[in-house]
Write an enzyme that holds these catalytic residues in place. Structure first.
Site, mmCIF file in Angstrom:
data_model
loop_
_atom_site.group_PDB
_atom_site.id
_atom_site.type_symbol
_atom_site.label_atom_id
_atom_site.label_comp_id
_atom_site.label_asym_id
_atom_site.label_seq_id
_atom_site.Cartn_x
_atom_site.Cartn_y
_atom_site.Cartn_z
ATOM 1 N N HIS A 17 0.837 -1.205 0.000
ATOM 2 C CA HIS A 17 0.000 0.000 0.000
ATOM 3 C C HIS A 17 0.870 1.253 0.000
ATOM 4 C CE1 HIS A 17 -3.098 -2.699 2.157
ATOM 5 N NE2 HIS A 17 -3.471 -2.585 0.897
ATOM 6 N N LYS A 41 -15.302 -8.459 5.063
ATOM 7 C CA LYS A 41 -13.986 -8.884 5.541
ATOM 8 C C LYS A 41 -13.972 -8.883 7.060
ATOM 9 C CE LYS A 41 -11.213 -7.175 1.678
ATOM 10 N NZ LYS A 41 -10.083 -6.297 1.310
ATOM 11 N N ARG A 94 -1.593 -7.128 -8.363
ATOM 12 C CA ARG A 94 -0.547 -8.094 -8.022
ATOM 13 C C ARG A 94 -0.484 -9.209 -9.049
ATOM 14 N NH1 ARG A 94 -2.949 -8.358 -2.123
ATOM 15 N NH2 ARG A 94 -4.647 -8.858 -3.510
ATOM 16 N N SER A 131 -3.163 -7.694 2.821
ATOM 17 C CA SER A 131 -3.582 -7.483 4.209
ATOM 18 C C SER A 131 -4.152 -8.754 4.809
ATOM 19 C CB SER A 131 -4.622 -6.362 4.288
ATOM 20 O OG SER A 131 -4.034 -5.133 3.983
#
Length: 159
Positions: A17, A41, A94, A131
């Protein structure tokens, strides 16, 4: 003034990040890191803890005040972008899987409000960091210090 929005839950804020924030700052006059609560989440850090860790990191990295933090209110991301005058959203990719997930949202944001999405490929040395994986490693007692800025490490230690 060009403003970009970097949205996410940032639970916790990772080195990936931080890399995106640095790179976005090189592309715009201002970057707003929009911290959201994602009900789908499982959260570890409170919104306040996440915001504080990000702000401390931005100060330590010399990115503040050009990169600042705001809470992302419930509702459409494009409405937030309109409110603050942002013309684009920044998202990191990613892998191909990230693009498959992000592309429909980018197209919808463009359709709803002519808000573009700028995709930045994640630095290869950081592509394995997410994360959710950091939370899992942390929960199982593994080391996470080399994946997080120090303020995020401290936030996790206080949980």
């Amino acid at each position: 003034m060009t403003t970009l929005v970097l949205p996410g839950s940032f639970d916790p804020f990772t080195l990936g990040h931080l890399d995106l924030a640095r790179r976005a700052a090189a592309l715009a006059d201002e970057v707003v890191i929009a911290v959201s609560h994602n009900p789908s989440k499982a959260g570890l850090l409170s919104l306040e803890q996440r915001r504080r860790a990000i702000e401390e990191t931005l100060q330590a990295e010399g990115l503040a005040p050009r990169v600042r933090v705001e809470d992302l209110p419930a509702g459409l991301l494009v409405d937030f972008c309109r409110r603050i005058g942002a013309r684009a959203v920044v998202r990191g990719l990613r892998s191909q899987l990230d693009l498959s997930y992000e592309e429909p949202m980018a197209r919808m944001n463009a359709h709803l409000a002519q808000v573009d999405t700028v995709f930045l490929l994640t630095d290869q040395s950081l592509a394995h960091i997410s994360s959710s994986l950091v939370r899992e490693v942390h929960a199982l007692g593994g080391p996470v210090e080399d994946m997080l800025p120090s303020a995020s490490v401290e936030a996790l230690r206080r949980v």
